[in-house]
Motif scaffolding. Structure first.
Motif, PDB file in Angstrom:
ATOM      1  N   SER A  63      49.563  88.895  46.132  1.00 19.28           N
ATOM      2  CA  SER A  63      50.942  89.353  45.936  1.00 19.28           C
ATOM      3  C   SER A  63      51.933  88.337  46.515  1.00 19.28           C
ATOM      4  O   SER A  63      51.646  87.622  47.473  1.00 19.28           O
ATOM      5  N   LYS A  64      53.121  88.286  45.910  1.00 26.33           N
ATOM      6  CA  LYS A  64      54.158  87.359  46.385  1.00 26.33           C
ATOM      7  C   LYS A  64      54.573  87.686  47.815  1.00 26.33           C
ATOM      8  O   LYS A  64      54.828  86.786  48.612  1.00 26.33           O
ATOM      9  N   ARG A  65      54.650  88.957  48.135  1.00 27.29           N
ATOM     10  CA  ARG A  65      55.037  89.358  49.482  1.00 27.29           C
ATOM     11  C   ARG A  65      54.007  88.878  50.498  1.00 27.29           C
ATOM     12  O   ARG A  65      54.358  88.372  51.558  1.00 27.29           O
ATOM     13  N   ASN A  66      52.743  88.991  50.163  1.00 27.35           N
ATOM     14  CA  ASN A  66      51.683  88.546  51.064  1.00 27.35           C
ATOM     15  C   ASN A  66      51.729  87.037  51.258  1.00 27.35           C
ATOM     16  O   ASN A  66      51.588  86.534  52.372  1.00 27.35           O
ATOM     17  N   VAL A  67      51.942  86.296  50.178  1.00 31.41           N
ATOM     18  CA  VAL A  67      52.025  84.838  50.254  1.00 31.41           C
ATOM     19  C   VAL A  67      53.213  84.424  51.119  1.00 31.41           C
ATOM     20  O   VAL A  67      53.085  83.553  51.989  1.00 31.41           O
ATOM     21  N   LEU A  68      54.360  85.039  50.919  1.00 29.78           N
ATOM     22  CA  LEU A  68      55.553  84.721  51.702  1.00 29.78           C
ATOM     23  C   LEU A  68      55.346  85.055  53.177  1.00 29.78           C
ATOM     24  O   LEU A  68      55.716  84.260  54.054  1.00 29.78           O
ATOM     25  N   THR A  69      54.743  86.198  53.440  1.00 32.35           N
ATOM     26  CA  THR A  69      54.469  86.591  54.820  1.00 32.35           C
ATOM     27  C   THR A  69      53.566  85.571  55.502  1.00 32.35           C
ATOM     28  O   THR A  69      53.809  85.175  56.646  1.00 32.35           O
ATOM     29  N   HIS A  70      52.537  85.112  54.804  1.00 30.16           N
ATOM     30  CA  HIS A  70      51.633  84.115  55.369  1.00 30.16           C
ATOM     31  C   HIS A  70      52.309  82.759  55.533  1.00 30.16           C
ATOM     32  O   HIS A  70      52.057  82.045  56.493  1.00 30.16           O
ATOM     33  N   PHE A  71      53.170  82.401  54.577  1.00 31.64           N
ATOM     34  CA  PHE A  71      53.856  81.116  54.614  1.00 31.64           C
ATOM     35  C   PHE A  71      54.745  81.006  55.851  1.00 31.64           C
ATOM     36  O   PHE A  71      54.883  79.929  56.434  1.00 31.64           O
ATOM     37  N   ILE A  72      55.330  82.115  56.269  1.00 22.20           N
ATOM     38  CA  ILE A  72      56.205  82.120  57.442  1.00 22.20           C
ATOM     39  C   ILE A  72      55.427  82.519  58.698  1.00 22.20           C
ATOM     40  O   ILE A  72      55.552  81.888  59.748  1.00 22.20           O
ATOM     41  N   GLY A  73      54.618  83.552  58.589  1.00 25.99           N
ATOM     42  CA  GLY A  73      53.965  84.124  59.765  1.00 25.99           C
ATOM     43  C   GLY A  73      52.885  83.262  60.385  1.00 25.99           C
ATOM     44  O   GLY A  73      52.819  83.126  61.613  1.00 25.99           O
ATOM     45  N   ILE A  74      52.044  82.662  59.575  1.00 28.24           N
ATOM     46  CA  ILE A  74      50.939  81.870  60.117  1.00 28.24           C
ATOM     47  C   ILE A  74      51.445  80.664  60.909  1.00 28.24           C
ATOM     48  O   ILE A  74      50.981  80.433  62.032  1.00 28.24           O
TER      49      ILE A  74
END
Length: 93
Positions: A17-28
């Protein structure tokens, strides 16, 4: 050790999901940055040179990524180096 293709295949099954990708892109990167800030506080004297835990972590991580793929290793080396340079002054506070 799993190949890069095996790891990305497994990762792709759970992270579409786009939300998951965005969360990982910032969070990790933020999580890695925080870990580097803490690890940089661990000072290891080696003769006249002092290294810290963050430098060891970055070295081990970059070696791991280079073992998976040269291009991925290079990209991760740049990212980890930037995060390490930013974490050093914070750890010195």
């Amino acid at each position: 050790m799993k190949t890069l293709q095996q790891q990305l295949g497994k990762y792709g099954l759970y992270h579409r999901s786009k939300r998951n990708v965005l969360t990982h892109f910032i969070g990790i990167p933020l999580i890695v940055f925080a870990a580097l800030c803490l690890l940089a506080r661990i000072q290891i004297p080696l003769g006249s040179v002092v290294i810290d835990g963050a430098q060891l972590f970055v070295l081990a991580s970059v070696v791991y990524y280079f073992m998976l793929s040269f291009s991925l290793g290079f990209i991760m080396a740049v990212i980890f180096t930037l995060l390490l340079v930013a974490a050093q002054p914070i750890a010195a506070m």
